[in-house]
Design a protein around this motif. Structure first.
Motif, PDB file in Angstrom:
ATOM      1  N   ASP A  35       2.127   2.810  -5.566  1.00 42.08           N
ATOM      2  CA  ASP A  35       2.871   3.365  -4.438  1.00 42.08           C
ATOM      3  C   ASP A  35       2.092   4.516  -3.821  1.00 42.08           C
ATOM      4  O   ASP A  35       0.972   4.818  -4.237  1.00 42.08           O
ATOM      5  N   GLU A  36       2.682   5.167  -2.815  1.00 42.09           N
ATOM      6  CA  GLU A  36       1.978   6.224  -2.086  1.00 42.09           C
ATOM      7  C   GLU A  36       1.646   7.434  -2.950  1.00 42.09           C
ATOM      8  O   GLU A  36       0.771   8.218  -2.604  1.00 42.09           O
ATOM      9  N   THR A  37       2.307   7.583  -4.102  1.00 44.99           N
ATOM     10  CA  THR A  37       1.994   8.712  -4.989  1.00 44.99           C
ATOM     11  C   THR A  37       0.788   8.417  -5.877  1.00 44.99           C
ATOM     12  O   THR A  37       0.247   9.322  -6.496  1.00 44.99           O
ATOM     13  N   GLY A  38       0.400   7.149  -5.964  1.00 46.26           N
ATOM     14  CA  GLY A  38      -0.722   6.764  -6.815  1.00 46.26           C
ATOM     15  C   GLY A  38      -0.350   6.656  -8.284  1.00 46.26           C
ATOM     16  O   GLY A  38      -1.216   6.566  -9.141  1.00 46.26           O
ATOM     17  N   SER A  39       0.919   6.624  -8.565  1.00 42.49           N
ATOM     18  CA  SER A  39       1.405   6.594  -9.949  1.00 42.49           C
ATOM     19  C   SER A  39       0.950   5.339 -10.691  1.00 42.49           C
ATOM     20  O   SER A  39       0.884   4.250 -10.122  1.00 42.49           O
ATOM     21  N   ASP A  40       0.655   5.508 -11.982  1.00 44.02           N
ATOM     22  CA  ASP A  40       0.304   4.384 -12.842  1.00 44.02           C
ATOM     23  C   ASP A  40       1.525   3.760 -13.504  1.00 44.02           C
ATOM     24  O   ASP A  40       1.400   2.895 -14.354  1.00 44.02           O
ATOM     25  N   ALA A  41       2.713   4.216 -13.131  1.00 45.28           N
ATOM     26  CA  ALA A  41       3.943   3.725 -13.750  1.00 45.28           C
ATOM     27  C   ALA A  41       4.111   2.223 -13.519  1.00 45.28           C
ATOM     28  O   ALA A  41       3.648   1.679 -12.518  1.00 45.28           O
ATOM     29  N   HIS A  42       4.750   1.596 -14.494  1.00 39.53           N
ATOM     30  CA  HIS A  42       5.049   0.163 -14.379  1.00 39.53           C
ATOM     31  C   HIS A  42       6.548  -0.018 -14.309  1.00 39.53           C
ATOM     32  O   HIS A  42       7.268   0.721 -14.950  1.00 39.53           O
ATOM     33  N   PRO A  43       7.071  -0.956 -13.579  1.00 34.90           N
ATOM     34  CA  PRO A  43       6.286  -1.865 -12.752  1.00 34.90           C
ATOM     35  C   PRO A  43       5.698  -1.142 -11.547  1.00 34.90           C
ATOM     36  O   PRO A  43       6.273  -0.201 -11.026  1.00 34.90           O
ATOM     37  N   ARG A  74      -7.322   1.546  -0.291  1.00 36.02           N
ATOM     38  CA  ARG A  74      -7.077   2.600   0.708  1.00 36.02           C
ATOM     39  C   ARG A  74      -5.883   2.279   1.597  1.00 36.02           C
ATOM     40  O   ARG A  74      -5.300   3.180   2.190  1.00 36.02           O
ATOM     41  N   ARG A  75      -5.545   1.016   1.698  1.00 41.72           N
ATOM     42  CA  ARG A  75      -4.408   0.600   2.545  1.00 41.72           C
ATOM     43  C   ARG A  75      -3.181   0.294   1.694  1.00 41.72           C
ATOM     44  O   ARG A  75      -2.241  -0.342   2.142  1.00 41.72           O
ATOM     45  N   ARG A  76      -3.191   0.741   0.456  1.00 38.05           N
ATOM     46  CA  ARG A  76      -2.060   0.607  -0.479  1.00 38.05           C
ATOM     47  C   ARG A  76      -1.573  -0.821  -0.634  1.00 38.05           C
ATOM     48  O   ARG A  76      -2.363  -1.723  -0.731  1.00 38.05           O
ATOM     49  N   LEU A  77      -0.271  -1.001  -0.622  1.00 40.44           N
ATOM     50  CA  LEU A  77       0.291  -2.318  -0.918  1.00 40.44           C
ATOM     51  C   LEU A  77      -0.306  -3.376  -0.011  1.00 40.44           C
ATOM     52  O   LEU A  77      -0.239  -3.272   1.212  1.00 40.44           O
ATOM     53  N   SER A  78      -0.881  -4.400  -0.637  1.00 44.43           N
ATOM     54  CA  SER A  78      -1.619  -5.411   0.106  1.00 44.43           C
ATOM     55  C   SER A  78      -1.194  -6.821  -0.276  1.00 44.43           C
ATOM     56  O   SER A  78      -0.742  -7.070  -1.395  1.00 44.43           O
ATOM     57  N   ALA A  79      -1.381  -7.714   0.666  1.00 40.35           N
ATOM     58  CA  ALA A  79      -1.105  -9.125   0.437  1.00 40.35           C
ATOM     59  C   ALA A  79      -1.992  -9.938   1.375  1.00 40.35           C
ATOM     60  O   ALA A  79      -2.529  -9.417   2.357  1.00 40.35           O
ATOM     61  N   ALA A  80      -2.130 -11.205   1.061  1.00 41.11           N
ATOM     62  CA  ALA A  80      -2.878 -12.136   1.906  1.00 41.11           C
ATOM     63  C   ALA A  80      -2.002 -13.350   2.158  1.00 41.11           C
ATOM     64  O   ALA A  80      -1.144 -13.694   1.336  1.00 41.11           O
ATOM     65  N   ILE A  81      -2.212 -13.969   3.301  1.00 40.06           N
ATOM     66  CA  ILE A  81      -1.538 -15.231   3.600  1.00 40.06           C
ATOM     67  C   ILE A  81      -2.635 -16.246   3.876  1.00 40.06           C
ATOM     68  O   ILE A  81      -3.500 -16.046   4.725  1.00 40.06           O
ATOM     69  N   LEU A  82      -2.594 -17.340   3.124  1.00 44.05           N
ATOM     70  CA  LEU A  82      -3.619 -18.374   3.185  1.00 44.05           C
ATOM     71  C   LEU A  82      -2.982 -19.697   3.605  1.00 44.05           C
ATOM     72  O   LEU A  82      -1.838 -19.980   3.261  1.00 44.05           O
ATOM     73  N   ARG A  83      -3.760 -20.493   4.318  1.00 46.98           N
ATOM     74  CA  ARG A  83      -3.322 -21.840   4.687  1.00 46.98           C
ATOM     75  C   ARG A  83      -4.523 -22.760   4.582  1.00 46.98           C
ATOM     76  O   ARG A  83      -5.607 -22.438   5.069  1.00 46.98           O
ATOM     77  N   ASP A  84      -4.314 -23.898   3.986  1.00 44.10           N
ATOM     78  CA  ASP A  84      -5.383 -24.868   3.801  1.00 44.10           C
ATOM     79  C   ASP A  84      -6.094 -25.169   5.115  1.00 44.10           C
ATOM     80  O   ASP A  84      -5.463 -25.519   6.110  1.00 44.10           O
ATOM     81  N   ASP A  93      -0.902  -1.575   3.906  1.00 45.36           N
ATOM     82  CA  ASP A  93       0.133  -0.629   4.339  1.00 45.36           C
ATOM     83  C   ASP A  93       1.524  -1.260   4.321  1.00 45.36           C
ATOM     84  O   ASP A  93       2.377  -0.931   5.150  1.00 45.36           O
ATOM     85  N   LEU A  94       1.749  -2.172   3.385  1.00 40.28           N
ATOM     86  CA  LEU A  94       3.053  -2.807   3.264  1.00 40.28           C
ATOM     87  C   LEU A  94       3.974  -1.934   2.413  1.00 40.28           C
ATOM     88  O   LEU A  94       3.521  -0.994   1.753  1.00 40.28           O
ATOM     89  N   ALA A  95       5.244  -2.253   2.405  1.00 37.80           N
ATOM     90  CA  ALA A  95       6.237  -1.570   1.584  1.00 37.80           C
ATOM     91  C   ALA A  95       6.684  -2.517   0.472  1.00 37.80           C
ATOM     92  O   ALA A  95       6.519  -3.735   0.597  1.00 37.80           O
TER      93      ALA A  95
END
Length: 142
Positions: A35-43, A74-84, A93-95
């Motif tokens: 998260d934005e705090t950089g915490s190593d906490a899980h989950p 550097r852009r924090r929460l990240s994801a990718a969307i792929l299509r064959d 920068d996702l939440a």
């Protein structure tokens, strides 16, 4: 990321009456994102985003997978969307609650006729958070 930590490579391969268009789309969420705090906490925040995305995709035939790191820290929460056979997209920068946006983007992508996620209708988080668009290998020139 600590190599002794483990995450399951979760999936949400769910059938849908909406047809086969969504079967070629996969949302990949970085489960190790903090998260934005950089915490190593899980989950971690990335795990929350993956869970939120799975919930949002529960009634659709969209695969949701996790990966340890997309290298977009550097852009924090990240994801990718792929299509064959199409362009691939990386977002940052996702939440932790951006799962519905990712599923909306995946649906737009699945029904696109030109292999691109259309700008119109794309959630704001996927407009502002676009990090990269990567072409399919067969489109590359020497």
């Amino acid at each position: 990321m600590d190599q002794n930590s483990s995450y399951s490579a979760g999936t949400a391969d769910v059938s849908s009456a909406d047809g086969d268009a969504l079967t070629g789309v996969t949302v990949v969420v970085c489960a190790s994102c903090r998260d934005e705090t950089g915490s190593d906490a899980h989950p971690r925040a990335g795990e929350w985003l993956a869970d939120d995305t799975r919930r949002a995709a529960a009634d659709d035939n969209i695969r949701v997978r996790t990966v340890e790191c997309l290298g977009n820290c550097r852009r924090r929460l990240s994801a990718a969307i792929l299509r064959d056979g199409c362009w691939s997209y990386v977002f940052g920068d996702l939440a932790p609650t951006s799962g519905a946006d990712l599923v909306t983007g995946a649906k737009l992508f699945a029904t696109s006729t030109d292999g691109l996620i259309p700008w119109r209708g794309r959630p704001d988080s996927l407009k502002r958070g676009l990090v990269a668009r990567i072409p399919p290998l067969d489109m590359l020139k020497d």
